[in-house]
Design a protein around this motif. Structure first.
Motif, PDB file in Angstrom:
ATOM      1  N   SER A  74       0.908  -1.257  -0.085  1.00 38.14           N
ATOM      2  CA  SER A  74      -0.100  -0.098   0.096  1.00 38.14           C
ATOM      3  C   SER A  74       0.841   1.159   0.116  1.00 38.14           C
ATOM      4  O   SER A  74       0.522   2.407  -0.721  1.00 38.14           O
ATOM      5  CB  SER A  74      -0.870   0.190   1.351  1.00 38.14           C
ATOM      6  OG  SER A  74      -1.703   1.142   1.271  1.00 38.14           O
ATOM      7  N   ASP A  75       2.086   1.305   0.928  1.00 40.22           N
ATOM      8  CA  ASP A  75       2.963   2.282   0.922  1.00 40.22           C
ATOM      9  C   ASP A  75       3.649   2.586  -0.431  1.00 40.22           C
ATOM     10  O   ASP A  75       4.016   3.620  -0.963  1.00 40.22           O
ATOM     11  CB  ASP A  75       3.794   2.234   1.972  1.00 40.22           C
ATOM     12  CG  ASP A  75       3.210   2.404   3.413  1.00 40.22           C
ATOM     13  OD1 ASP A  75       2.092   3.057   3.436  1.00 40.22           O
ATOM     14  OD2 ASP A  75       3.845   2.370   4.489  1.00 40.22           O
ATOM     15  N   LYS A  77       2.382   1.770  -3.368  1.00 44.06           N
ATOM     16  CA  LYS A  77       1.494   2.492  -4.390  1.00 44.06           C
ATOM     17  C   LYS A  77       1.191   4.053  -4.021  1.00 44.06           C
ATOM     18  O   LYS A  77       1.226   4.686  -4.818  1.00 44.06           O
ATOM     19  CB  LYS A  77       0.007   1.794  -4.088  1.00 44.06           C
ATOM     20  CG  LYS A  77       0.153   0.428  -5.044  1.00 44.06           C
ATOM     21  CD  LYS A  77      -1.267  -0.262  -4.740  1.00 44.06           C
ATOM     22  CE  LYS A  77      -1.189  -1.819  -5.287  1.00 44.06           C
ATOM     23  NZ  LYS A  77      -2.521  -2.490  -4.983  1.00 44.06           N
ATOM     24  N   ARG A  78       1.343   4.166  -2.765  1.00 42.24           N
ATOM     25  CA  ARG A  78       1.126   5.694  -2.307  1.00 42.24           C
ATOM     26  C   ARG A  78       2.409   6.553  -2.869  1.00 42.24           C
ATOM     27  O   ARG A  78       2.231   7.539  -3.378  1.00 42.24           O
ATOM     28  CB  ARG A  78       1.213   5.814  -0.834  1.00 42.24           C
ATOM     29  CG  ARG A  78       0.829   7.164  -0.462  1.00 42.24           C
ATOM     30  CD  ARG A  78       0.767   7.240   1.262  1.00 42.24           C
ATOM     31  NE  ARG A  78       0.555   8.432   1.638  1.00 42.24           N
ATOM     32  CZ  ARG A  78       0.848   8.892   2.876  1.00 42.24           C
ATOM     33  NH1 ARG A  78       1.241   7.943   3.804  1.00 42.24           N
ATOM     34  NH2 ARG A  78       0.572  10.037   3.373  1.00 42.24           N
ATOM     35  N   HIS A  81       2.304   6.837  -6.613  1.00 43.50           N
ATOM     36  CA  HIS A  81       1.219   7.953  -7.036  1.00 43.50           C
ATOM     37  C   HIS A  81       1.928   9.501  -6.722  1.00 43.50           C
ATOM     38  O   HIS A  81       1.552  10.345  -7.549  1.00 43.50           O
ATOM     39  CB  HIS A  81      -0.009   7.729  -6.020  1.00 43.50           C
ATOM     40  CG  HIS A  81      -1.028   8.735  -6.204  1.00 43.50           C
ATOM     41  ND1 HIS A  81      -1.687   8.980  -7.272  1.00 43.50           N
ATOM     42  CD2 HIS A  81      -1.232   9.956  -5.262  1.00 43.50           C
ATOM     43  CE1 HIS A  81      -2.486  10.147  -7.075  1.00 43.50           C
ATOM     44  NE2 HIS A  81      -2.207  10.743  -5.956  1.00 43.50           N
ATOM     45  N   LEU A  82       2.448   9.633  -5.568  1.00 44.90           N
ATOM     46  CA  LEU A  82       2.908  10.857  -5.104  1.00 44.90           C
ATOM     47  C   LEU A  82       4.109  11.330  -6.035  1.00 44.90           C
ATOM     48  O   LEU A  82       3.939  12.419  -6.487  1.00 44.90           O
ATOM     49  CB  LEU A  82       3.729  10.782  -3.702  1.00 44.90           C
ATOM     50  CG  LEU A  82       2.343  10.702  -2.432  1.00 44.90           C
ATOM     51  CD1 LEU A  82       3.011  10.475  -1.271  1.00 44.90           C
ATOM     52  CD2 LEU A  82       1.641  11.957  -2.901  1.00 44.90           C
TER      53      LEU A  82
END
Length: 163
Positions: A74-75, A77-78, A81-82
């Motif tokens: 999850s991190d 993917k974050r 995205h960022l």
């Protein structure tokens, strides 16, 4: 001082050696036998509890590993995205570099191989495992040298570096 199972079993065997060889008379009491039996059962029960406790720890760790892996995914993917978000914002403003007290953020142009039609790639540019896959390094080198590789092209990309 508590004894190990090995020591308890040795004491149990020694107890049965206490027999008069001439008469066959037993030279130990029922209380001695019961004491060793009880000591063995308590020790075995404690070891059983320890085994269950360690198994529970192993299970809990496995569950924690799975939870941490999900958090990492999850991190990641974050972060992806960022990075895209920041890269787009910098490109929109025409900035290639931004230096602050805490970060140096820069963009750079790179080339990567885009596989448009894998079936068209000549065999010399394919890795053979149990399945075939394009050899992007070799395809990229060939494309940079001006060699036409059917099904492939060089695509310009801009990536982000945060230090």
């Amino acid at each position: 001082m508590t004894r190990s199972l090995y020591e308890i079993n040795a004491a149990y065997l020694q107890l049965f050696e206490r027999v008069d060889p001439e008469t066959g008379e037993i030279l130990f009491t029922d209380e001695e036998l019961d004491a060793i039996k009880e000591e063995f059962e308590v020790k075995a029960d404690n070891i059983g509890c320890l085994i269950k406790e360690v198994k529970a720890l192993i299970k809990a760790r496995k569950e924690e590993i799975d939870a941490l892996k999900m958090k990492n995914d999850s991190d990641q993917k974050r972060v992806d995205h960022l990075e895209k978000y920041l890269l787009n914002a910098l490109m929109m403003r025409g900035k290639k570099k931004l230096a602050t007290a805490r970060n140096t953020i820069s963009t750079r142009n790179t080339k990567s191989v885009s596989i448009d039609a894998e079936i068209l790639i000549p065999k010399e540019y394919l890795k053979v495992k149990t399945e075939t896959s394009p050899m992007k390094k070799e395809i990229g080198a060939a494309l940079k040298q001006g060699i036409d590789v059917p099904g492939c092209s060089l695509v310009g990309k801009t990536s982000l570096t945060v230090k």
